[in-house]
Design an enzyme around this catalytic site. Structure first.
Site, PDB file in Angstrom:
ATOM      1  N   CYS A   1       0.800  -1.224   0.000  1.00  0.00           N
ATOM      2  CA  CYS A   1       0.000   0.000   0.000  1.00  0.00           C
ATOM      3  C   CYS A   1       0.837   1.280   0.000  1.00  0.00           C
ATOM      4  O   CYS A   1       0.308   2.361  -0.265  1.00  0.00           O
ATOM      5  CB  CYS A   1      -0.935   0.011   1.203  1.00  0.00           C
TER       6      CYS A   1
ATOM      7  N   HIS B   1      -9.649   2.614  -0.404  1.00  0.00           N
ATOM      8  CA  HIS B   1      -8.210   2.345  -0.336  1.00  0.00           C
ATOM      9  C   HIS B   1      -7.729   1.978  -1.740  1.00  0.00           C
ATOM     10  O   HIS B   1      -8.016   0.905  -2.256  1.00  0.00           O
ATOM     11  CB  HIS B   1      -7.961   1.194   0.636  1.00  0.00           C
TER      12      HIS B   1
ATOM     13  N   HIS C   1      -2.288   7.963   6.437  1.00  0.00           N
ATOM     14  CA  HIS C   1      -2.578   6.710   5.723  1.00  0.00           C
ATOM     15  C   HIS C   1      -4.057   6.381   5.931  1.00  0.00           C
ATOM     16  O   HIS C   1      -4.761   6.114   4.975  1.00  0.00           O
ATOM     17  CB  HIS C   1      -1.666   5.606   6.251  1.00  0.00           C
TER      18      HIS C   1
END
Length: 989
Positions: free
Chosen positions: A163, A336, A298
């Site tokens: 990620c 995401h 994040h």
């Protein structure tokens, strides 16, 4: 760490196709999530994954023609690669660069991409594996595709740290710039949710949100919702960007990357590692964490992840603080985006600094109280927050599932003061040339419409900066458009007219006349005396800095010998209060014309309009000689001033008339008046007579009785007659510094091209008293260089009209940058625009005043959406041609029809066409003779080998042909067929 400028951005996220749409989504507090498209998978089959997420509407759309990629290869390519190519093009345009202009440069490409779903989906059936699937399914090719198609030779790498991939890519790009590996870098990431597999993993780990939405730092947070996305930024060293006047969104002050190491689980976050990466980034940036105004976290919306991140942020940013550090995460809007998550937050932060406002964080209304944000000096933004004036600092975090963490520190772009040069009032509304290019005629029409809409939405005003940006950015593609305009209203109207002209009626092919197939061949024609008028080129002088600079140079050269300024005379300044006064002074007229013509020629040459040959009519031959490099400017000025003074000393009484007849018709009249001569032979029926006024009046009367028209010219002397002997004698005594011509010169003294003859004192003396052989010289010039355009260099049209009457043009177009007293800078701009449309690549900067402005934002290139390469599940992709195969970019000339195999008329060509369609995936009717293998069909070396094997199988009589033998024949489909036919005939003999 040195500072890095963010100079270009492009992106596409769910519900936000483009940078402006992305910012509107953020500022509007909207989410881009929605149901799982049926194209991906049937959500009913995977209830544990959920039925929603963040998905791009057009992840299957790809303009393969634009990038010269065959339909078969496009179908085999990972959607990640297909999304990155147009994103890279638009990002470079946004940075103020024509992407094609960077070809061959060491530009670096750094792309974050997570996993390899496409490879697993397409390569699992071993019977269907092909070379195209091999390259198309490799995650490592994500960056390499960009470097290959854009011809970049700098570092090119794909990054997979899960990620955090795309923010790590930005970090690596910045370090590459600082180390000198590259001067420009593309950095970012891409993610396409191709299957529910990773969603199943999240679900089994208890990390999947029930509704498919991330709710970062909210009491409602229950896990991750997956999302598509692609984003790239263009990075340069800050000093370079400032030196080049780039528009800068934000400055990357520093970044850092680290790893969790052995912590409490391979995929669990680690607070202490997060603290260390934050502190390392701020240390490299030279920033105190207390200075940070906001952090783009994040923020996935998992209970454990949010808690650990907030603890780390609070420890670093800490208290006491005068104001809490604002906190947010774009995942609340998008979901995401995994491999593209870091770049999504990076772009959001850069835009927030650019617009000086931080968007609100979705789901901030119900803050998770267990995160203890307030006591940690953090706050969620429930509404957009204005940033104060001056520099603002922000942080961006991105953490990988495997423990690779990244943090970047961004700052407001510097507001460097720009020197404002002294500019005339005319400069502010000066004409510019707005340019648009595209790969096809249809694409040009589409992009003209997009530019019209974008310009119409702007505030009205001057267009110089807008046009200048288009010249830098919207160039390099084969189909060209150029429009001269002074304001946005005029520009919009012109763009809309262009769209209407190019929009075909139903069933009627569109226009294809916007593609030049070569470069224009230009010749300069320099006008002689008689074209002058009181304020000639004065308006151009006031409006064009380029012409102003050159006329000042020419005026200085003349003034050194004349002792007076012809420029001031033209402008009516100083002693010439009456602008018309100087035209009654012969000693000024000739130097003024010379200065104007030298300045015009030098201006055009500086703009990139370099003549293939020059021709001067009478006095105009001096400026032609300067342009050809025979005389330098000072020597030309000296000779013209001497000629002018000698002419002014002649007794009055002579004049000139033009007659619509040739010398043979005029011979009886001339015989009766021996003092009258044919002074200029301009055409078969276009002669200028020169001599005493009374004799010319008698000839005019006689010719009128014969039906021959005459016209008295504004000539104060009988030029090019024996009466000019005193002038010729004076010039013959002048020492002349002349050099061999650097350009071909058509001599109107000799009526032919000059060879080795010097343009010395004897030449100029003879040129003064002998007839002007314009018609013969123009014919010789046309024969010698075959010009496509003739540009008259002078204050008003004379020679262009004469040339048109003489029938010497052979299709050449006539242009004039100063077509009369009303001329301004517009006509100069239109001359350059006309040549650009015909293939010239001008030096555009010369057209605009220094300090015209920074690059303006233009609408990005609009790619074709006609072709989709994901019209079935990826696992079903097979090597046969896709259903929606596009046409190759073949030349617009009417194609030769391919003879069908059934007729048997051309079996070799049929075999080649069948092989091409099989290898490339094109429909047979689109593979025309003229289609070129590389440029139009996108064939590479692997495909050429496949083509060779298929051709040999279809044409056994050819036998085996080596690649080396094939290469010279691979210009087009037709040339290959001709070569193979020749091989068969040779082996049958």
């Amino acid at each position: 760490m040195g500072d890095i400028a963010v100079v270009g951005i492009d992106c596409a996220f769910p519900g936000a196709a483009g940078v402006r749409a992305y910012w509107d989504l953020l500022m509007g507090g909207r989410a881009g999530t929605g149901p799982v498209p049926g194209q991906r998978w049937d959500a009913r089959d995977f209830p544990a994954v959920g039925d929603s997420g963040g998905f791009l509407d057009d992840a299957d759309v790809f303009d393969s023609d634009f990038f010269s990629i065959t339909p078969r290869e496009a179908a085999a390519m990972d959607p990640h690669q297909r999304l990155l190519l147009p994103c890279a093009w638009r990002a470079l345009e946004d940075s103020g660069r024509a992407p094609g202009g960077l070809a061959g440069s060491g530009t670096g490409v750094f792309v974050g991409v997570m996993g390899g779903e496409w490879g697993r989906l397409t390569m699992s059936d071993l019977a269907q594996v092909t070379p195209l699937l091999g390259s198309g399914s490799s995650a490592g090719m994500a960056a390499n595709r960009i470097s290959y198609h854009f011809d970049f030779t700098g570092p090119s790498l794909a990054v997979d740290t899960a990620c955090s991939s795309s923010l790590v890519a930005v970090h690596l790009a910045a370090n590459s710039l600082l180390s000198g590996e590259c001067d420009t870098a593309l950095a970012g990431g891409v993610n396409v949710v191709l299957s529910p597999s990773l969603g199943l993993v999240y679900g089994q780990l208890g990390l999947a949100a029930a509704d498919g939405r991330c709710k970062p730092f909210s009491a409602e947070a229950d896990g991750i919702g997956r999302s598509d996305g692609v984003g790239l930024v263009v990075l340069r060293r800050l000093d370079d960007a400032l030196a080049d006047g780039d528009r800068i969104y934000a400055v990357l002050r520093g970044s850092a990357v680290n790893q969790d190491g052995r912590s409490n689980g391979m995929i669990a976050p680690n607070r202490w590692s997060q603290e260390r990466v934050l502190n390392a980034a701020y240390r490299r940036a030279g920033v105190d964490p207390a200075e940070v105004a906001f952090v783009e976290a994040h923020g996935t919306g998992t209970v454990l992840g949010d808690a650990i991140e907030c603890a780390a942020l609070g420890s670093v940013h800490g208290v006491p603080r005068e104001r809490p550090c604002a906190l947010g995460s774009v995942k609340g809007n998008l979901g995401h985006t995994e491999g593209a998550a870091g770049i999504a937050g990076f772009i959001k932060t850069a835009l927030a600094l650019h617009h000086r406002i931080v968007p609100a964080s979705l789901f901030a209304e119900r803050e998770n109280s267990r995160l203890r944000l307030a006591e940690r000096g953090l706050r969620l933004l429930k509404s957009p927050s204005r940033l104060p004036r001056g520099e603002n600092i922000a942080g961006v975090s991105s953490f990988g599932m495997g423990g690779t963490n990244a943090h970047a520190v961004l700052a407001t772009a510097p507001r460097a003061p720009r020197p404002v040069p002294a500019r005339s009032r005319a400069d502010a509304g000066a004409a510019g040339v707005f340019t648009v290019t595209a790969d096809t005629a249809e694409a040009l029409c589409r992009n003209l419409a997009a530019q019209a809409d974008a310009v119409a939405a702007r505030a009205p005003g001057g267009t110089a900066a807008l046009c200048r940006t288009s010249n830098r950015v919207k160039t390099g593609l084969p189909h060209r458009f150029a429009l001269t305009a002074r304001d946005t209203g005029e520009l919009v109207a012109g763009l809309r007219r262009a769209v209407e002209r190019r929009t075909p009626a139903p069933g009627v092919p569109g226009a294809a006349g916007d593609r030049p197939w070569g470069r224009p061949v230009v010749a300069f024609l320099f006008t002689g005396q008689g074209s002058e008028y009181p304020e000639m080129t004065a308006a151009l002088y006031r409006e064009s800095p380029a012409f102003r600079r050159r006329l000042d140079e020419a005026d200085a050269a003349v003034a050194a010998h004349l002792g007076a300024s012809v420029r001031d005379a033209l402008l009516g300044e100083a002693e010439y209060a009456d602008a018309g006064e100087w035209t009654d002074r012969p000693e000024l007229v000739q130097p003024a014309l010379f200065a104007v013509e030298c300045a015009l020629a030098a201006t055009l040459t500086a703009l990139g309009v370099v003549p293939a040959a020059v021709l001067g009519h009478s006095l105009g031959e001096y400026a032609a000689a300067v342009t050809a490099g025979v005389l330098d400017l000072d020597e030309g000025a000296r000779l013209v001033v001497r000629r002018a003074r000698l002419t002014a000393a002649l007794p009055p009484g002579g004049t000139m008339i033009s007659a619509t007849a040739g010398p043979e018709v005029l011979a009886p009249a001339l015989a009766a008046e021996p003092d009258v001569v044919a002074a200029a032979l301009n055409g078969p029926a276009d002669t200028v007579l020169s001599g005493p006024s009374g004799a010319l009046a008698r000839i005019a009367g006689e010719l009128a009785s014969l039906g021959i028209r005459t016209k008295e010219l504004s000539a104060p002397y009988a030029f090019h007659t024996p009466g000019m002997a005193p002038v010729a004698a004076g010039l013959r005594k002048e020492p002349v510094r002349c050099a061999p011509a650097a350009l071909p010169v058509a001599s109107t003294r000799y009526g032919r091209m000059l060879h080795e003859e010097p343009m010395d004192a004897a030449y100029w003396a003879g040129q003064t008293e002998e007839p002007v052989l314009f018609d013969a010289a123009l014919g010789a010039l046309v024969d010698a260089v075959a010009p496509t355009h003739l540009i008259e260099i002078g204050p008003q049209p004379q020679l262009s009209r004469i040339a048109a009457r003489a029938g010497r043009l052979r299709g050449a177009e006539l242009l004039h940058p100063v077509p009369g007293p009303e001329a301004t800078g517009r006509e100069l701009a239109e001359t350059v625009a006309a040549l650009y449309r015909c293939g010239l690549d001008p030096v555009w900067e010369e057209l605009y005043a220094p300090g015209t402005g920074t690059d303006e934002a233009l609408a990005p290139y609009v790619f074709s959406s006609a072709h989709r390469y994901w019209d079935r599940p990826p696992s079903a992709v097979a090597p046969e041609p896709v259903r929606s195969a596009p046409a190759p970019r073949a030349p617009e000339a009417a194609p030769h029809p391919v003879v069908s195999r059934e007729t048997g008329d051309d079996a070799v060509l049929d075999a080649v066409v069948e092989a091409v369609t099989e290898v490339g995936g094109y429909p047979v009717e689109r593979v025309v003779r003229e289609a070129r293998f590389h440029e139009d069909l996108g064939f590479d070396s692997v495909m050429i080998m496949q083509l060779k094997n298929r051709v040999e199988a279809r044409l056994p009589r050819v036998g085996e042909v080596s690649v080396q033998q094939l290469l010279p024949a691979l210009r087009s489909v037709g040339s290959l067929a001709e070569f193979l036919d020749g091989v068969i005939m040779a082996r049958s003999a």
